[in-house]
Design an enzyme around this catalytic site. Structure first.
Site, short mmCIF file in Angstrom:
data_model
loop_
_atom_site.label_atom_id
_atom_site.label_comp_id
_atom_site.label_asym_id
_atom_site.label_seq_id
_atom_site.Cartn_x
_atom_site.Cartn_y
_atom_site.Cartn_z
N ILE A 157 56.82 44.19 25.76
CA ILE A 157 55.73 43.79 24.73
C ILE A 157 56.45 42.36 24.48
CG2 ILE A 157 54.61 44.33 22.61
CD1 ILE A 157 53.65 45.80 25.15
N GLU A 362 49.74 39.19 32.16
CA GLU A 362 48.46 38.79 31.91
C GLU A 362 47.57 39.24 33.21
OE1 GLU A 362 46.76 36.48 29.04
OE2 GLU A 362 48.58 36.47 27.65
C1 LIG Z 1 58.00 39.04 30.51
C2 LIG Z 1 56.75 39.95 30.34
C3 LIG Z 1 55.93 40.00 29.21
C4 LIG Z 1 54.88 40.71 28.93
N1 LIG Z 1 54.30 40.68 27.75
C5 LIG Z 1 53.32 41.85 27.75
C6 LIG Z 1 52.80 41.86 26.60
O1 LIG Z 1 52.75 41.14 25.57
N2 LIG Z 1 51.96 43.01 26.16
C7 LIG Z 1 51.52 43.80 27.30
O2 LIG Z 1 50.81 44.67 27.09
N3 LIG Z 1 52.10 43.97 28.70
C8 LIG Z 1 53.10 42.75 28.76
N4 LIG Z 1 53.43 42.82 29.87
C9 LIG Z 1 53.48 43.38 30.83
C10 LIG Z 1 52.61 42.78 32.28
O3 LIG Z 1 51.27 42.56 32.13
C11 LIG Z 1 52.65 43.84 33.38
O4 LIG Z 1 54.08 43.93 33.86
C12 LIG Z 1 51.78 43.47 34.48
O5 LIG Z 1 50.25 43.91 34.17
C13 LIG Z 1 52.03 44.41 35.72
O6 LIG Z 1 52.22 45.97 35.51
P1 LIG Z 1 53.58 46.46 36.15
O7 LIG Z 1 54.48 45.73 35.69
O8 LIG Z 1 53.29 47.64 35.67
O9 LIG Z 1 53.07 46.59 37.72
P2 LIG Z 1 52.27 47.49 38.64
O10 LIG Z 1 50.78 47.50 38.07
O11 LIG Z 1 52.98 48.66 38.86
O12 LIG Z 1 52.19 46.34 40.12
C14 LIG Z 1 53.37 46.45 40.98
C15 LIG Z 1 52.66 45.65 42.05
O13 LIG Z 1 51.53 46.44 42.56
C16 LIG Z 1 50.29 45.44 42.67
N5 LIG Z 1 49.19 46.07 42.42
C17 LIG Z 1 49.04 47.10 41.55
N6 LIG Z 1 47.59 47.56 41.75
C18 LIG Z 1 47.23 46.89 42.62
C19 LIG Z 1 45.98 46.74 43.30
N7 LIG Z 1 44.89 47.64 42.88
N8 LIG Z 1 45.64 46.19 44.37
C20 LIG Z 1 46.55 45.21 44.73
N9 LIG Z 1 47.75 45.40 44.24
C21 LIG Z 1 48.03 45.88 42.97
C22 LIG Z 1 50.93 44.32 41.39
O14 LIG Z 1 50.05 43.34 41.85
C23 LIG Z 1 52.24 44.26 41.77
O15 LIG Z 1 52.51 43.25 42.61
C24 LIG Z 1 54.56 41.69 30.10
C25 LIG Z 1 55.40 41.79 31.21
C26 LIG Z 1 56.57 41.06 31.20
C27 LIG Z 1 57.31 41.10 32.58
#
Ligand SMILES: Cc1cc2nc3c(=O)[nH]c(=O)nc-3n(C[C@H](O)[C@H](O)[C@H](O)COP(=O)(O)OP(=O)(O)OC[C@H]3O[C@@H](n4cnc5c(N)ncnc54)[C@H](O)[C@@H]3O)c2cc1C
Length: 390
Positions: A157, A362
């Site tokens: 977050i 995002e």
């Molecule tokens: C520095 C930072 C700041 C952030 N700030 C916020 C914030 O303020 N608020 C908030 O709520 N979140 C925030 N996030 C979270 C961020 O939005 C998520 O990390 C992101 O949405 C990806 O989710 P995940 O990390 O669980 O990856 P996962 O969803 O586990 O994905 C892992 C990999 O699988 C791929 N993947 C997943 N599903 C599919 C699909 N259906 N088809 C193809 N490929 C797929 C993804 O592209 C990725 O390469 C932040 C993250 C970071 C690192």
């Protein structure tokens, strides 16, 4: 008529943001990156100048800048340091659902709060087991009399450690997938704990933390919009904020291009500046094209919002293209610097680390492609896309 010329006001705003980035952000950016500390003074100054919360409507005390103006600001701030720019911009992400769906009372209170003092709000969608697929979230909100009781943990977050309140997405119907998610405003109190500050690869000046809600009680009227309509609100929020991320990615790419251009004119190998070698020229040309197209896609996705039009596919085009461009351009800038590019003493190493997050938060670049494919194959303009990711 299509005209990309900035008005005098837009140019003045862009100059002001650039001036701030050059004088207040750039000189300290590498220090905050090294230490991973919170740039309070810089953030406070950005608030005083109206560069933070530029999106807040005038009726709630904000400057009421357009989405296009926001994109101009975010490119410049990110040119200075995208970590600091992310912390400056995060209130925009947290408040977008409030602007979109909250009651006038809530808007007055929670948007007004940010206009009155340099305070922070965070957007809480992601959970350890629910990133791209937010329908798997486990945080719950249970109605008890005139209160909602929130339980669960959010991760990654932005500004989580410094937020005065959170916009939290929680399940209000556990069995309904994304149709059982609602959004709430949750003020920080003793039941809200910040569990972990992340030690990140890049954007080290921005605060990224885990936040837990432990039997956190909020008044019933702190529901944003309608019950079980939180997923749609999150999707509409991301349509509005992805142009800003695309603008930040453009800012990183532009910074990397500028450093590479300067270095290529100074560095002499084989008796000439390396800019004289066609392989370097072509790399610079491709970098310049990517910066140019990233900005154009960003501007268009922002202008559609200012026209009150849906921009789902355009904001995903812009975010996907600009994020990938930032990563490619920053990587090529390191290549132009040769071995020096790999050394922390030189500026492009930080830019390459910072650029990576643009392809992740995002909505990852894969999720943007899912949205684009869905909107292209099934262009049902009244439906929200299936996947999210904050
Ligand atoms: C520095 C930072 C700041 C952030 N700030 C916020 C914030 O303020 N608020 C908030 O709520 N979140 C925030 N996030 C979270 C961020 O939005 C998520 O990390 C992101 O949405 C990806 O989710 P995940 O990390 O669980 O990856 P996962 O969803 O586990 O994905 C892992 C990999 O699988 C791929 N993947 C997943 N599903 C599919 C699909 N259906 N088809 C193809 N490929 C797929 C993804 O592209 C990725 O390469 C932040 C993250 C970071 C690192």
């Amino acid at each position: 008529m299509v005209d990309f010329t900035l008005t005098d006001e837009q140019q003045a705003l862009r100059d002001m943001a650039h001036d701030f980035a050059e004088k207040e952000i750039r000189p300290v950016a590498w220090e905050f990156d090294r230490d991973g500390t919170w740039p309070e003074q810089v953030l406070r100054k950005s608030w005083e100048l109206g560069l933070m919360n530029s999106h807040l409507p005038e009726e709630y005390g904000g400057p009421g800048a357009s989405f296009f103006d926001g994109a101009l600001i975010e490119e410049e701030l990110s040119w200075g340091c995208s970590g600091i720019a992310t912390s400056i911009a995060a209130n925009g992400l947290a408040t977008a659902p409030i602007v979109l769906g909250a009651s006038d009372d809530l808007k007055r209170r929670y948007l007004g709060m940010l206009a009155e003092a340099p305070l922070y709000a965070s957007f809480c969608l992601t959970e350890p087991d629910a990133g791209s697929d937010v329908s798997g979230m486990r945080t719950t909100a249970v109605r008890k009399g005139d209160k909602w009781v929130i339980n669960g943990s959010k991760c990654f977050i932005t500004n989580g450690g410094y937020a005065s309140y959170f916009t939290v997405y929680a399940k209000t119907d556990k069995d309904a997938g994304h149709r059982g998610i609602s959004a709430f405003i949750v003020p920080k109190d003793d039941t809200v704990t910040v569990d972990k500050k992340e030690d990140k690869m890049g954007q080290r000046a921005s605060n990224t933390a885990s936040v837990s809600f432990n039997d956190t009680e909020i008044p019933a009227d702190h529901l944003i919009g309608e019950e079980n309509k939180g997923f749609k609100l999150a999707m509409m929020t991301l349509d509005r904020t992805r142009p800003g991320v695309a603008a930040m990615a453009t800012g990183i790419a532009r910074a990397a291009l500028e450093f590479a251009v300067d270095y290529s004119k100074q560095r002499v190998q084989f008796g000439v500046p390396i800019a004289m070698h066609q392989a370097i020229q072509f790399m610079i040309a491709d970098m310049a094209t990517k910066v140019h197209l990233a900005r154009l896609a960003t501007w268009q996705s922002a202008v559609l919002l200012d026209q009150g039009r849906r921009n789902t596919i355009e904001s995903s085009h812009a975010k996907r293209f600009a994020a990938d461009a930032a990563m490619e351009v920053a990587t090529d800038a390191v290549q132009v610097y040769g071995g020096y590019g790999f050394i922390k003493e030189y500026p492009v190493e930080k830019l390459m680390r910072d650029a990576k997050i643009m392809q992740l938060y995002e909505g990852t670049s894969q999720i943007q492609r899912l949205v684009i494919a869905r909107e292209t194959l099934l262009p049902r303009r009244d439906q929200a896309p299936v996947a999210a990711g904050a």
